[in-house]
Every structure is written in C-alpha cells, then in structure tokens.
Write a protein that holds these residues in place. Structure first.
Motif, mmCIF file in Angstrom:
data_model
loop_
_atom_site.group_PDB
_atom_site.id
_atom_site.type_symbol
_atom_site.label_atom_id
_atom_site.label_comp_id
_atom_site.label_asym_id
_atom_site.label_seq_id
_atom_site.Cartn_x
_atom_site.Cartn_y
_atom_site.Cartn_z
ATOM 1 N N LYS A 179 -5.406 6.884 0.238
ATOM 2 C CA LYS A 179 -5.549 7.648 -1.001
ATOM 3 C C LYS A 179 -5.218 6.728 -2.182
ATOM 4 C CE LYS A 179 -4.813 12.165 1.091
ATOM 5 N NZ LYS A 179 -4.072 13.448 1.076
ATOM 6 N N ASP A 180 -4.124 7.002 -2.909
ATOM 7 C CA ASP A 180 -3.783 6.160 -4.058
ATOM 8 C C ASP A 180 -2.635 5.198 -3.769
ATOM 9 O OD1 ASP A 180 -5.729 7.409 -5.597
ATOM 10 O OD2 ASP A 180 -4.359 8.969 -6.280
ATOM 11 N N ARG A 181 -2.161 5.140 -2.531
ATOM 12 C CA ARG A 181 -1.006 4.301 -2.210
ATOM 13 C C ARG A 181 -1.452 3.060 -1.448
ATOM 14 N NH1 ARG A 181 3.977 7.015 0.841
ATOM 15 N NH2 ARG A 181 4.021 8.090 -1.179
ATOM 16 N N VAL A 182 -0.968 1.918 -1.902
ATOM 17 C CA VAL A 182 -1.269 0.666 -1.220
ATOM 18 C C VAL A 182 -0.416 0.584 0.045
ATOM 19 C CG1 VAL A 182 -1.215 -1.850 -1.370
ATOM 20 C CG2 VAL A 182 -1.866 -0.497 -3.379
ATOM 21 N N ILE A 183 -1.075 0.451 1.196
ATOM 22 C CA ILE A 183 -0.319 0.334 2.451
ATOM 23 C C ILE A 183 -0.349 -1.104 2.976
ATOM 24 C CG2 ILE A 183 -0.685 2.743 3.056
ATOM 25 C CD1 ILE A 183 -2.827 1.831 5.022
ATOM 26 N N LYS A 211 -12.475 10.366 6.985
ATOM 27 C CA LYS A 211 -11.528 11.345 7.518
ATOM 28 C C LYS A 211 -10.101 11.129 7.043
ATOM 29 C CE LYS A 211 -11.925 13.164 11.484
ATOM 30 N NZ LYS A 211 -11.970 13.489 12.925
ATOM 31 N N TYR A 212 -9.752 9.892 6.698
ATOM 32 C CA TYR A 212 -8.346 9.601 6.388
ATOM 33 C C TYR A 212 -8.155 8.980 5.008
ATOM 34 C CZ TYR A 212 -7.710 10.590 11.318
ATOM 35 O OH TYR A 212 -7.708 11.216 12.543
ATOM 36 N N ASN A 213 -9.220 8.918 4.232
ATOM 37 C CA ASN A 213 -9.146 8.400 2.855
ATOM 38 C C ASN A 213 -8.548 6.992 2.804
ATOM 39 O OD1 ASN A 213 -10.132 10.813 1.511
ATOM 40 N ND2 ASN A 213 -8.175 11.750 2.012
ATOM 41 N N LEU A 214 -8.869 6.198 3.814
ATOM 42 C CA LEU A 214 -8.435 4.807 3.835
ATOM 43 C C LEU A 214 -9.534 3.948 3.232
ATOM 44 C CD1 LEU A 214 -6.185 2.852 4.920
ATOM 45 C CD2 LEU A 214 -7.690 2.502 6.892
ATOM 46 N N THR A 215 -9.196 3.165 2.231
ATOM 47 C CA THR A 215 -10.190 2.317 1.556
ATOM 48 C C THR A 215 -9.697 0.877 1.506
ATOM 49 O OG1 THR A 215 -9.218 2.870 -0.596
ATOM 50 C CG2 THR A 215 -11.085 4.192 0.132
ATOM 51 N N ALA A 216 -10.628 -0.045 1.677
ATOM 52 C CA ALA A 216 -10.322 -1.474 1.608
ATOM 53 C C ALA A 216 -10.539 -1.956 0.174
ATOM 54 C CB ALA A 216 -11.209 -2.248 2.570
ATOM 55 N N PHE A 217 -9.807 -2.980 -0.210
ATOM 56 C CA PHE A 217 -9.996 -3.565 -1.534
ATOM 57 C C PHE A 217 -9.737 -5.060 -1.445
ATOM 58 C CE2 PHE A 217 -5.530 -2.361 -1.352
ATOM 59 C CZ PHE A 217 -4.881 -3.497 -1.822
ATOM 60 N N GLY A 218 -10.241 -5.757 -2.446
ATOM 61 C CA GLY A 218 -10.059 -7.216 -2.521
ATOM 62 C C GLY A 218 -11.371 -7.948 -2.315
ATOM 63 N N GLN A 219 -11.961 -8.403 -3.414
ATOM 64 C CA GLN A 219 -13.175 -9.213 -3.359
ATOM 65 C C GLN A 219 -13.058 -10.344 -4.377
ATOM 66 O OE1 GLN A 219 -16.623 -6.760 -3.957
ATOM 67 N NE2 GLN A 219 -16.475 -5.773 -1.957
ATOM 68 N N ALA A 220 -13.721 -11.425 -4.062
ATOM 69 C CA ALA A 220 -13.693 -12.551 -4.982
ATOM 70 C C ALA A 220 -14.274 -12.123 -6.329
ATOM 71 C CB ALA A 220 -14.499 -13.715 -4.411
ATOM 72 N N GLY A 221 -13.580 -12.531 -7.411
ATOM 73 C CA GLY A 221 -14.005 -12.179 -8.757
ATOM 74 C C GLY A 221 -13.243 -10.989 -9.333
ATOM 75 N N ASP A 222 -12.531 -10.237 -8.497
ATOM 76 C CA ASP A 222 -11.726 -9.115 -9.010
ATOM 77 C C ASP A 222 -10.540 -9.657 -9.816
ATOM 78 O OD1 ASP A 222 -13.409 -7.403 -7.710
ATOM 79 O OD2 ASP A 222 -12.018 -6.948 -6.052
#
Length: 204
Positions: free
Chosen positions: A187-191, A143-154
C-alpha cells in the motif's frame, strides 16, 4: 243483667287498646350498635430485628457479594485467555491466504525445473521462468497491493532508496543511475528499500 253487659264491654275495650307485645317486639330496634365506621383493629407495630438477625443478614449479603465477585473474576480471566489465544492465532496464521496463493507459483516453478532437465533450448526455460515471475507479481499487486519501485532516472529519495554508491555528472539533482535491487511498498508503506547507484550533481 245490665251490669254484666257493661263489664263485658269494658273488657273488650281494654283488650283492643292494650299494646300488642309481638308488634312492639318487631318494631323495636335490633341492636344498640351505633351507626358509623366499624371499629378498626389496632395496627401491629413492626418488630425491630435483633442483633443476631442483623448479623445474619449482613453475613448473607457479604456472601452474595463475594460470590458475584468471584464469578466476575472468573469471567474476566476466561475473556483474557480467549483474547490472548485469538491474538496468537491471528499472528500464527496471518499469512495463510498469502501462502495459499504462493503455492500455485511454487508448483509452476517445480514443473519448470523438471522440464529444464529434459529441455534442449535454454530460451524456453528462461521464458517459462519469466511467465512464472510475471504471474507472481501480478497476483501480489492485485490481491495484496504490493508494488515494486525503483527505475533508472527516478529522483533519489532516501526514504525509499538505499544508495550503495554514487557518481557525479551533469544533473541538477540526485537521480538513480542504476537499480541493483528493486524496492517494494505494501500500500503506502515501504517494506523494502531499493538498492541503487546514485548520480549526484557535480561540485561547483
């Protein structure tokens, strides 16, 4: 006798040849008005306004302009106040929809806490919390286009990752060794940057 008859004849002849007054009156022209266009009345010249009239007209025009100016100033002031209120309302209640969606997860969390007081199996409590967390993340992503990121190996990206420590190892470029706190993008902005441990290439 003959003389009397001749006199009578002369009288008759003179009566026949005498002009008829009535006929001459009928055939006489009615008037001596000449034919042609009717005589036009002289045009009236426009009267030039007096100085007092000019002053009165200017004062009226000035009053009308002043009234229009005051009306427009009042309209603009009302528009400005309305715009400020709308912006403030938009700021104050911008998160209304998000908070309404979070209430369901909050309700589920409260139920889980109540159930944990009576539960004997810690695993059941943990599973319930995981379900709540997964449901919350799914709602925020869809609903809000919020995505998590950050995993070992990235690959390490200073624009997205905040390095809180580093180690050296046999790597060609900096990579994430461990993620302590996930980052999030709207979306495309890091919060929020991810807090990570970085593996750096060994010095040669």
């Amino acid at each position: 006798m003959e003389e009397k008859e001749e006199e009578q004849k002369e009288r008759v002849d003179t009566q026949d040849t005498a002009p008829n007054n009535e006929e001459t009156q009928q055939t006489a022209p009615d008037s001596a008005q000449p034919e042609g266009k009717e005589e036009e009345a002289p045009a009236q010249e426009e009267k030039e306004p007096t100085p007092e009239e000019k002053i009165a007209a200017l004062e009226k025009e000035n009053a009308d302009l002043k009234d229009q100016l005051l009306r427009r100033a009042a309209d603009f002031d009302n528009y400005r106040k309305r715009t400020i209120k709308e912006k403030q309302d938009a700021y104050d209640y911008a998160n209304t929809a998000l908070l309404q969606d979070l209430l369901e997860s909050l309700d589920n969390l409260e139920r889980t806490v109540d159930a944990a007081e009576k539960a004997d199996d810690p695993k059941a409590i943990a599973d319930g919390v995981k379900i709540i967390g997964s449901s919350l993340v799914s709602m925020l992503e869809s609903k809000y286009n919020l995505t998590a990121f950050g995993q070992a190996g990235d690959d390490f990206d200073p624009a997205m990752h905040e390095a809180i420590g580093s180690v050296q190892d046999e790597v060609e470029k900096p990579v994430l060794k461990e993620v302590y706190l996930k980052g999030y993008k709207l979306k495309d902005r890091v919060i929020r940057n991810a807090k990570v441990m970085v593996t750096m290439p060994k010095d040669k």
